[in-house]
Write a protein that holds these residues in place. Sequence first.
Motif, PDB file in Angstrom:
ATOM      1  N   LEU A  82      -2.321   0.930  -7.064  1.00 38.30           N
ATOM      2  CA  LEU A  82      -0.889   1.218  -7.067  1.00 38.30           C
ATOM      3  C   LEU A  82      -0.357   1.282  -8.498  1.00 38.30           C
ATOM      4  O   LEU A  82      -0.797   0.507  -9.354  1.00 38.30           O
TER       5      LEU A  82
ATOM      6  N   LYS B  73     -12.451  -0.361   0.229  1.00 35.68           N
ATOM      7  CA  LYS B  73     -12.058   0.530   1.316  1.00 35.68           C
ATOM      8  C   LYS B  73     -13.119   1.611   1.456  1.00 35.68           C
ATOM      9  O   LYS B  73     -13.614   2.077   0.437  1.00 35.68           O
TER      10      LYS B  73
ATOM     11  N   ASP C 275       0.860  -1.179   0.000  1.00 36.42           N
ATOM     12  CA  ASP C 275       0.000   0.000   0.000  1.00 36.42           C
ATOM     13  C   ASP C 275       0.898   1.230   0.000  1.00 36.42           C
ATOM     14  O   ASP C 275       1.891   1.270   0.726  1.00 36.42           O
TER      15      ASP C 275
ATOM     16  N   MET D 153      -3.041  -6.154  -1.394  1.00 33.65           N
ATOM     17  CA  MET D 153      -2.486  -4.971  -2.032  1.00 33.65           C
ATOM     18  C   MET D 153      -3.552  -3.970  -2.446  1.00 33.65           C
ATOM     19  O   MET D 153      -4.677  -4.336  -2.747  1.00 33.65           O
ATOM     20  N   ASP D 154      -3.146  -2.710  -2.456  1.00 32.70           N
ATOM     21  CA  ASP D 154      -3.997  -1.634  -2.956  1.00 32.70           C
ATOM     22  C   ASP D 154      -4.046  -1.782  -4.472  1.00 32.70           C
ATOM     23  O   ASP D 154      -3.008  -1.807  -5.137  1.00 32.70           O
TER      24      ASP D 154
ATOM     25  N   CYS E 263     -10.767   4.495  -6.898  1.00 36.31           N
ATOM     26  CA  CYS E 263      -9.840   3.626  -7.626  1.00 36.31           C
ATOM     27  C   CYS E 263     -10.051   3.757  -9.135  1.00 36.31           C
ATOM     28  O   CYS E 263     -11.166   3.685  -9.630  1.00 36.31           O
TER      29      CYS E 263
ATOM     30  N   ALA F 117      -1.682   3.441   6.187  1.00 33.82           N
ATOM     31  CA  ALA F 117      -2.491   2.257   5.843  1.00 33.82           C
ATOM     32  C   ALA F 117      -1.711   0.973   6.126  1.00 33.82           C
ATOM     33  O   ALA F 117      -2.278   0.015   6.672  1.00 33.82           O
ATOM     34  N   ARG F 118      -0.434   0.932   5.750  1.00 40.28           N
ATOM     35  CA  ARG F 118       0.379  -0.267   6.005  1.00 40.28           C
ATOM     36  C   ARG F 118       0.472  -0.550   7.499  1.00 40.28           C
ATOM     37  O   ARG F 118       0.290  -1.686   7.943  1.00 40.28           O
TER      38      ARG F 118
END
Length: 152
Positions: free
Chosen positions: A59, A106, A9, A55-56, A88, A14-15
């Motif tokens: 990215l 999210k 991320d 994962m986001d 997104c 967030a991580r």
Amino acid sequence: MLNSIIVIDGSQLARNSLEIILAGFGYKNVRGYQRASDVLPEIIDGTLTADLILMDLDLPGGIGFCASVKSLPQWQHVPVLAMQGPDCRTSLTEAMLVGVNDYIRKPFERPELRIRIKNQLQLRSEITHGRAPVSQVAAAASHRQQGQTALR
């Protein structure tokens, strides 16, 4: 739980939050990365292993990362759970065609995240131990192959 999870991320906050949440679920072996491009070399050279990638989806290079990881024989059955924010720009359909196994929107609810992770890890375990229904394994492989062909 001994399952290892890679979290990718772009947001440090967030991580960190995900690492705390996952630790609360019992997952202690969590490694966080800011960019997919930081993870791929370690995956390719075999220095990094995992049971799940979280994962986001938005990215940079995320779709290419998923396609690259899923093209590696030793990573084909490692589930990718994509997180998708309200803004997104990446197509969920395109992501699933290259190998994303599941997704969560999210902001997410913790119980939903926990269940999605548990389900993907259970399916992975069943596949790697030869207990998954053949139809599920064949459908997943066919789906991924069709997606890679469609994107060419």
